[in-house]
Design an enzyme around this catalytic site. Structure first.
Site, PDB file in Angstrom:
ATOM      1  N   ASN A 112     106.680  52.910  96.995  1.00  0.00           N
ATOM      2  CA  ASN A 112     107.328  51.704  96.462  1.00  0.00           C
ATOM      3  C   ASN A 112     108.844  51.908  96.486  1.00  0.00           C
ATOM      4  OD1 ASN A 112     108.248  49.539  94.959  1.00  0.00           O
ATOM      5  ND2 ASN A 112     107.365  50.227  93.018  1.00  0.00           N
ATOM      6  N   TRP A 113     109.486  51.246  97.441  1.00  0.00           N
ATOM      7  CA  TRP A 113     110.941  51.411  97.580  1.00  0.00           C
ATOM      8  C   TRP A 113     111.731  50.686  96.491  1.00  0.00           C
ATOM      9  CZ3 TRP A 113     112.359  50.686 103.500  1.00  0.00           C
ATOM     10  CH2 TRP A 113     112.044  51.869 104.167  1.00  0.00           C
ATOM     11  N   LYS A 114     111.096  49.773  95.782  1.00  0.00           N
ATOM     12  CA  LYS A 114     111.799  48.932  94.793  1.00  0.00           C
ATOM     13  C   LYS A 114     112.977  48.231  95.485  1.00  0.00           C
ATOM     14  CE  LYS A 114     110.098  51.948  91.230  1.00  0.00           C
ATOM     15  NZ  LYS A 114     110.241  52.555  89.926  1.00  0.00           N
TER      16      LYS A 114
ATOM     17  N   HIS B 298     104.086  44.915  88.441  1.00  0.00           N
ATOM     18  CA  HIS B 298     104.800  46.169  88.153  1.00  0.00           C
ATOM     19  C   HIS B 298     105.524  46.020  86.813  1.00  0.00           C
ATOM     20  CE1 HIS B 298     107.554  49.528  88.443  1.00  0.00           C
ATOM     21  NE2 HIS B 298     106.771  50.018  89.394  1.00  0.00           N
TER      22      HIS B 298
ATOM     23  N   GLU C 175     100.344  53.043  85.641  1.00  0.00           N
ATOM     24  CA  GLU C 175     101.711  53.578  85.629  1.00  0.00           C
ATOM     25  C   GLU C 175     102.264  53.542  84.199  1.00  0.00           C
ATOM     26  OE1 GLU C 175     103.667  53.223  89.767  1.00  0.00           O
ATOM     27  OE2 GLU C 175     104.041  51.377  88.691  1.00  0.00           O
TER      28      GLU C 175
ATOM     29  N   GLY D 140     110.156  56.937  86.932  1.00  0.00           N
ATOM     30  CA  GLY D 140     111.540  57.325  87.218  1.00  0.00           C
ATOM     31  C   GLY D 140     112.124  58.310  86.221  1.00  0.00           C
TER      32      GLY D 140
ATOM     33  N   SER E 161     106.642  59.200  88.562  1.00  0.00           N
ATOM     34  CA  SER E 161     107.225  60.511  88.873  1.00  0.00           C
ATOM     35  C   SER E 161     106.324  61.399  89.735  1.00  0.00           C
ATOM     36  CB  SER E 161     107.625  61.241  87.588  1.00  0.00           C
ATOM     37  OG  SER E 161     108.614  60.512  86.894  1.00  0.00           O
TER      38      SER E 161
ATOM     39  N   GLY F 197     107.545  56.213  93.762  1.00  0.00           N
ATOM     40  CA  GLY F 197     108.687  55.310  93.922  1.00  0.00           C
ATOM     41  C   GLY F 197     109.848  56.096  94.498  1.00  0.00           C
ATOM     42  N   GLY F 198     110.608  56.760  93.617  1.00  0.00           N
ATOM     43  CA  GLY F 198     111.786  57.524  94.030  1.00  0.00           C
ATOM     44  C   GLY F 198     111.530  58.439  95.223  1.00  0.00           C
TER      45      GLY F 198
HETATM   46  P1  PGA Z   1     108.711  56.710  90.367  1.00  0.00           P
HETATM   47  O1  PGA Z   1     108.273  55.164  90.419  1.00  0.00           O
HETATM   48  O2  PGA Z   1     107.809  57.469  91.311  1.00  0.00           O
HETATM   49  O3  PGA Z   1     110.141  56.721  90.794  1.00  0.00           O
HETATM   50  O4  PGA Z   1     108.502  57.181  88.963  1.00  0.00           O
HETATM   51  C1  PGA Z   1     106.937  54.779  90.490  1.00  0.00           C
HETATM   52  C2  PGA Z   1     106.816  53.287  90.327  1.00  0.00           C
HETATM   53  O5  PGA Z   1     107.505  52.695  89.474  1.00  0.00           O
HETATM   54  O6  PGA Z   1     106.030  52.633  91.045  1.00  0.00           O
END
Ligand code: PGA
Length: 221
Positions: A7-9, A94, A143, A149, A181, A202-203
């Site tokens: 997930n690049w956001k 999300h 999540e 994050g 994370s 995500g990150g």
């Molecule tokens: P993260 O994000 O891996 O950066 O914690 C995951 C998400 O929000 O889908």
């Protein structure tokens, strides 16, 4: 089947997208039994679709959101019909959208219903066992907010028991995903749990090397 869903956001310029694909194409080796999905911002779906086809990369695409409406007078919306030729998957609900766009469970259920009509595979993000899972959703991504994050992932066994509980009460679900994370170091701890079928980094998906390492480690379980 196991899932690794990036997930690049709201990140990356077009130039950065192109260099991510270049590098990813060089290092990524697809493995049987692992479905890799990338969810970029809407605007990059067409160029990514083209790149994936041209470079023959075994990668599925997903949108980060979808409109609850069909085509029509809904300024700014991206509808299921538009997405249906570009993506296979769609993320819905999300926690960042619930927080910043005030999305409600009712709206999320409507989005899931519309997405299913266009045969998009819906991944509904839930924050606990209390979050409703729309009937048409096939994938659920658990999540916990404090794990997103923060570099503080949930305890894999606890995540497993939440996902197990959600699957037991929603028999239509095809897979339970964990997100928050996730990185190359901890991915195996999540995927070795009996009820966790996939991860949603995500990150770590922003860097092609880190993302590929997650895929490699996921395939070695
Ligand atoms: P993260 O994000 O891996 O950066 O914690 C995951 C998400 O929000 O889908």
């Amino acid at each position: 089947m196991r899932y690794v869903i990036g997930n690049w956001k709201a990140n990356k310029s077009e130039k950065e997208v192109m260099s991510w694909v270049e590098r990813f194409a060089k290092i990524y080796r697809p493995t049987d039994g692992i479905e890799v999905v990338l969810c970029p911002p809407f605007v990059y779906l067409p160029i990514l679709r083209k790149q994936i086809e041209e470079k023959e990369i075994k990668l599925s695409l997903g949108a980060q959101d979808i409109s609850a409406y069909n085509d029509g007078s809904y300024t700014g919306e991206v509808t299921p019909r538009m997405l249906s030729t570009l993506t296979e998957y769609v993320l819905i609900g999300h926690s960042e959208r619930r927080k910043h766009q005030n999305e409600t469970d009712t709206l999320i259920a409507k989005k899931a219903q519309r997405a299913a009509k266009y045969r998009l595979k819906t991944i509904v993000c839930v924050q606990s066992t209390e979050t409703p899972v729309p009937e048409r959703a096939k994938f659920v991504a658990y999540e916990p907010i404090e794990a997103i994050g923060s570099n503080k992932p949930a305890d894999p066994e606890e995540a497993n028991s939440v996902i197990k509980h959600i699957k037991q009460s929603n028999k239509n679900l095809k897979a339970g995903i964990y997100g928050g994370s996730v990185n190359a170091e901890n991915v195996s701890r999540f995927l070795s749990q009996p009820d966790i079928d996939g991860v949603l980094p995500g990150g770590a998906s922003l860097d092609p090397l880190k993302f590929s390492q997650i895929i490699v480690n996921a395939s070695e379980i």
